[in-house]
Design a protein around this motif. Structure first.
Motif, PDB file in Angstrom:
ATOM      1  N   ASN A  60      37.763  42.114  28.103  1.00 48.95           N
ATOM      2  CA  ASN A  60      36.708  42.940  28.689  1.00 48.95           C
ATOM      3  C   ASN A  60      35.866  42.145  29.683  1.00 48.95           C
ATOM      4  OD1 ASN A  60      37.396  45.262  27.229  1.00 48.95           O
ATOM      5  ND2 ASN A  60      36.160  44.641  25.474  1.00 48.95           N
ATOM      6  N   THR A  61      35.584  40.877  29.341  1.00 52.14           N
ATOM      7  CA  THR A  61      34.833  40.025  30.261  1.00 52.14           C
ATOM      8  C   THR A  61      35.618  39.791  31.541  1.00 52.14           C
ATOM      9  OG1 THR A  61      33.679  38.891  28.452  1.00 52.14           O
ATOM     10  CG2 THR A  61      33.774  37.754  30.574  1.00 52.14           C
ATOM     11  N   LEU A  62      36.917  39.552  31.411  1.00 52.84           N
ATOM     12  CA  LEU A  62      37.777  39.355  32.575  1.00 52.84           C
ATOM     13  C   LEU A  62      37.744  40.566  33.485  1.00 52.84           C
ATOM     14  CD1 LEU A  62      40.004  37.846  34.141  1.00 52.84           C
ATOM     15  CD2 LEU A  62      41.673  38.859  32.577  1.00 52.84           C
ATOM     16  N   GLN A  63      37.893  41.758  32.907  1.00 54.19           N
ATOM     17  CA  GLN A  63      37.905  42.970  33.721  1.00 54.19           C
ATOM     18  C   GLN A  63      36.537  43.240  34.337  1.00 54.19           C
ATOM     19  OE1 GLN A  63      39.270  46.519  31.710  1.00 54.19           O
ATOM     20  NE2 GLN A  63      39.877  47.461  33.647  1.00 54.19           N
ATOM     21  N   TYR A  64      35.488  42.996  33.564  1.00 54.88           N
ATOM     22  CA  TYR A  64      34.130  43.218  34.078  1.00 54.88           C
ATOM     23  C   TYR A  64      33.839  42.301  35.265  1.00 54.88           C
ATOM     24  CZ  TYR A  64      29.076  42.778  34.425  1.00 54.88           C
ATOM     25  OH  TYR A  64      27.787  42.704  34.917  1.00 54.88           O
ATOM     26  N   GLU A  65      34.151  41.014  35.139  1.00 53.00           N
ATOM     27  CA  GLU A  65      33.850  40.067  36.203  1.00 53.00           C
ATOM     28  C   GLU A  65      34.712  40.325  37.435  1.00 53.00           C
ATOM     29  OE1 GLU A  65      31.395  38.162  36.380  1.00 53.00           O
ATOM     30  OE2 GLU A  65      30.685  38.148  34.301  1.00 53.00           O
ATOM     31  N   ALA A  66      35.969  40.715  37.237  1.00 54.06           N
ATOM     32  CA  ALA A  66      36.824  41.055  38.376  1.00 54.06           C
ATOM     33  C   ALA A  66      36.276  42.274  39.114  1.00 54.06           C
ATOM     34  CB  ALA A  66      38.255  41.321  37.904  1.00 54.06           C
ATOM     35  N   GLU A  67      35.813  43.258  38.356  1.00 54.30           N
ATOM     36  CA  GLU A  67      35.207  44.442  38.953  1.00 54.30           C
ATOM     37  C   GLU A  67      33.945  44.073  39.733  1.00 54.30           C
ATOM     38  OE1 GLU A  67      35.162  48.121  40.154  1.00 54.30           O
ATOM     39  OE2 GLU A  67      36.486  47.813  38.432  1.00 54.30           O
ATOM     40  N   ARG A  68      33.146  43.176  39.153  1.00 55.03           N
ATOM     41  CA  ARG A  68      31.898  42.771  39.810  1.00 55.03           C
ATOM     42  C   ARG A  68      32.190  42.054  41.124  1.00 55.03           C
ATOM     43  NH1 ARG A  68      27.918  38.587  39.565  1.00 55.03           N
ATOM     44  NH2 ARG A  68      29.245  37.284  38.234  1.00 55.03           N
ATOM     45  N   MET A  69      33.176  41.156  41.125  1.00 57.38           N
ATOM     46  CA  MET A  69      33.533  40.454  42.358  1.00 57.38           C
ATOM     47  C   MET A  69      34.068  41.424  43.403  1.00 57.38           C
ATOM     48  SD  MET A  69      35.173  36.787  41.267  1.00 57.38           S
ATOM     49  CE  MET A  69      36.410  37.461  40.144  1.00 57.38           C
ATOM     50  N   HIS A  70      34.886  42.384  42.961  1.00 52.79           N
ATOM     51  CA  HIS A  70      35.428  43.380  43.887  1.00 52.79           C
ATOM     52  C   HIS A  70      34.295  44.172  44.529  1.00 52.79           C
ATOM     53  CE1 HIS A  70      37.452  47.190  45.057  1.00 52.79           C
ATOM     54  NE2 HIS A  70      38.422  46.369  45.400  1.00 52.79           N
ATOM     55  N   ASN A  71      33.320  44.576  43.732  1.00 58.92           N
ATOM     56  CA  ASN A  71      32.180  45.317  44.265  1.00 58.92           C
ATOM     57  C   ASN A  71      31.385  44.475  45.261  1.00 58.92           C
ATOM     58  OD1 ASN A  71      32.846  47.483  42.611  1.00 58.92           O
ATOM     59  ND2 ASN A  71      31.434  46.880  40.990  1.00 58.92           N
ATOM     60  N   ASP A  72      31.195  43.197  44.937  1.00 63.42           N
ATOM     61  CA  ASP A  72      30.458  42.316  45.845  1.00 63.42           C
ATOM     62  C   ASP A  72      31.156  42.202  47.192  1.00 63.42           C
ATOM     63  OD1 ASP A  72      28.524  41.836  43.945  1.00 63.42           O
ATOM     64  OD2 ASP A  72      29.318  39.890  43.331  1.00 63.42           O
ATOM     65  N   LEU A  73      32.472  42.099  47.166  1.00 59.74           N
ATOM     66  CA  LEU A  73      33.226  41.976  48.417  1.00 59.74           C
ATOM     67  C   LEU A  73      33.158  43.264  49.232  1.00 59.74           C
ATOM     68  CD1 LEU A  73      36.354  40.006  47.138  1.00 59.74           C
ATOM     69  CD2 LEU A  73      34.384  39.116  48.403  1.00 59.74           C
ATOM     70  N   VAL A  74      33.216  44.403  48.548  1.00 60.65           N
ATOM     71  CA  VAL A  74      33.066  45.688  49.245  1.00 60.65           C
ATOM     72  C   VAL A  74      31.713  45.752  49.949  1.00 60.65           C
ATOM     73  CG1 VAL A  74      32.797  48.183  48.910  1.00 60.65           C
ATOM     74  CG2 VAL A  74      34.651  46.965  47.767  1.00 60.65           C
ATOM     75  N   GLN A  75      30.665  45.304  49.259  1.00 64.06           N
ATOM     76  CA  GLN A  75      29.333  45.314  49.848  1.00 64.06           C
ATOM     77  C   GLN A  75      29.236  44.356  51.031  1.00 64.06           C
ATOM     78  OE1 GLN A  75      26.637  44.419  46.680  1.00 64.06           O
ATOM     79  NE2 GLN A  75      27.261  46.172  45.460  1.00 64.06           N
ATOM     80  N   LEU A  76      29.804  43.169  50.895  1.00 61.82           N
ATOM     81  CA  LEU A  76      29.758  42.201  51.990  1.00 61.82           C
ATOM     82  C   LEU A  76      30.439  42.747  53.238  1.00 61.82           C
ATOM     83  CD1 LEU A  76      30.461  38.804  50.185  1.00 61.82           C
ATOM     84  CD2 LEU A  76      28.342  39.507  51.305  1.00 61.82           C
TER      85      LEU A  76
END
Length: 238
Positions: free
Chosen positions: A60-76
């Motif tokens: 769950n931590t792996l999926q959560y952090e991957a999702e968070r990084m993906h969202n950050d890149l979309v925002q950037l």
């Protein structure tokens, strides 16, 4: 007789004018796509190995952090395009309850794995917005709520004062007083030294402002309370 070139001190090579922001944007785009593929693989792996990893804290931590990084890149990427005056909203009509249901289906496996209850409370109404941009805002907001909620997250949608208001509520401790506001934070107000830049809020408010109707423009609002008693994020679209 050797020939020297006094105009090219770099050993005969012409100096290159590199647009480093464009290089970074291209790299971020590739990373975003790779993380998107990783997230799809994680969803498939969760389904295939539901009995063994469905509630695994490490998975769950792996999926959560991957999702968070993906969202950050979309925002950037969105903020880069905004700075280049190349970000615009493609407004289309959507049935809001269906949009929210389809959107939340993406987060359901992780929510279930974390034991977090999900609810959707939406009026039967149509809205006019850019689906991709609003998806980016909601992805980041839900991912943020996952970090602070205790057991519940709710998506809401209603018509208020001539605006479509889409909200994300949680039952955590709420936003600190310094973050509760209405309106749009400016880019110069972001604090890159504190470790909490509010970049997601800047992106969300920028997306809201891209939605306009005459003299009315969208905005975001942060406050505490709602039906769950925790933090409430709202995006108001005309």
């Amino acid at each position: 007789m050797s020939k020297t070139n006094h105009d090219t001190p770099t050993g005969g090579r012409e100096p290159q004018n590199i647009d480093f922001s464009m290089v970074l944007a291209s790299a971020v785009h590739d990373m975003k796509n790779s993380l998107g593929m990783l997230l799809n693989s994680l969803d498939e792996l969760r389904q295939e190995q539901a009995d063994s990893i469905g509630e695994s804290p490490r998975f769950n931590t792996l999926q959560y952090e991957a999702e968070r990084m993906h969202n950050d890149l979309v925002q950037l990427l969105g903020i880069y395009r905004l700075g280049e005056n190349n970000l615009s909203a493609h407004i289309e009509e959507h049935f809001v309850p269906d949009f929210l249901s389809e959107h939340m289906a993406r987060h359901t496996p992780l929510l279930e794995g974390l034991g977090i209850e999900l609810a959707i409370e939406a009026d039967d109404t149509n809205g006019f917005f850019d689906e991709d941009l609003l998806t980016g805002v909601l992805n980041n907001t839900i991912n943020n709520a996952l970090r602070y909620t205790k057991s519940k997250i709710k998506l809401t949608a209603s018509e208020q004062q001539g605006y479509l208001v889409i909200g994300v509520e949680d039952d955590g401790d709420g936003y600190p007083a310094s973050m509760q506001h209405s309106g749009t934070p400016g880019f110069k107000s972001l604090d890159f030294k504190s470790g909490s830049t509010s970049l997601g809020l800047f992106f969300a408010s920028s997306v809201a402002q891209l939605h306009s109707d005459g003299e009315r423009a969208g905005s975001i609002r942060l406050h505490n309370g709602g039906s769950l008693g925790g933090g409430v994020f709202e995006i108001w679209l005309p």
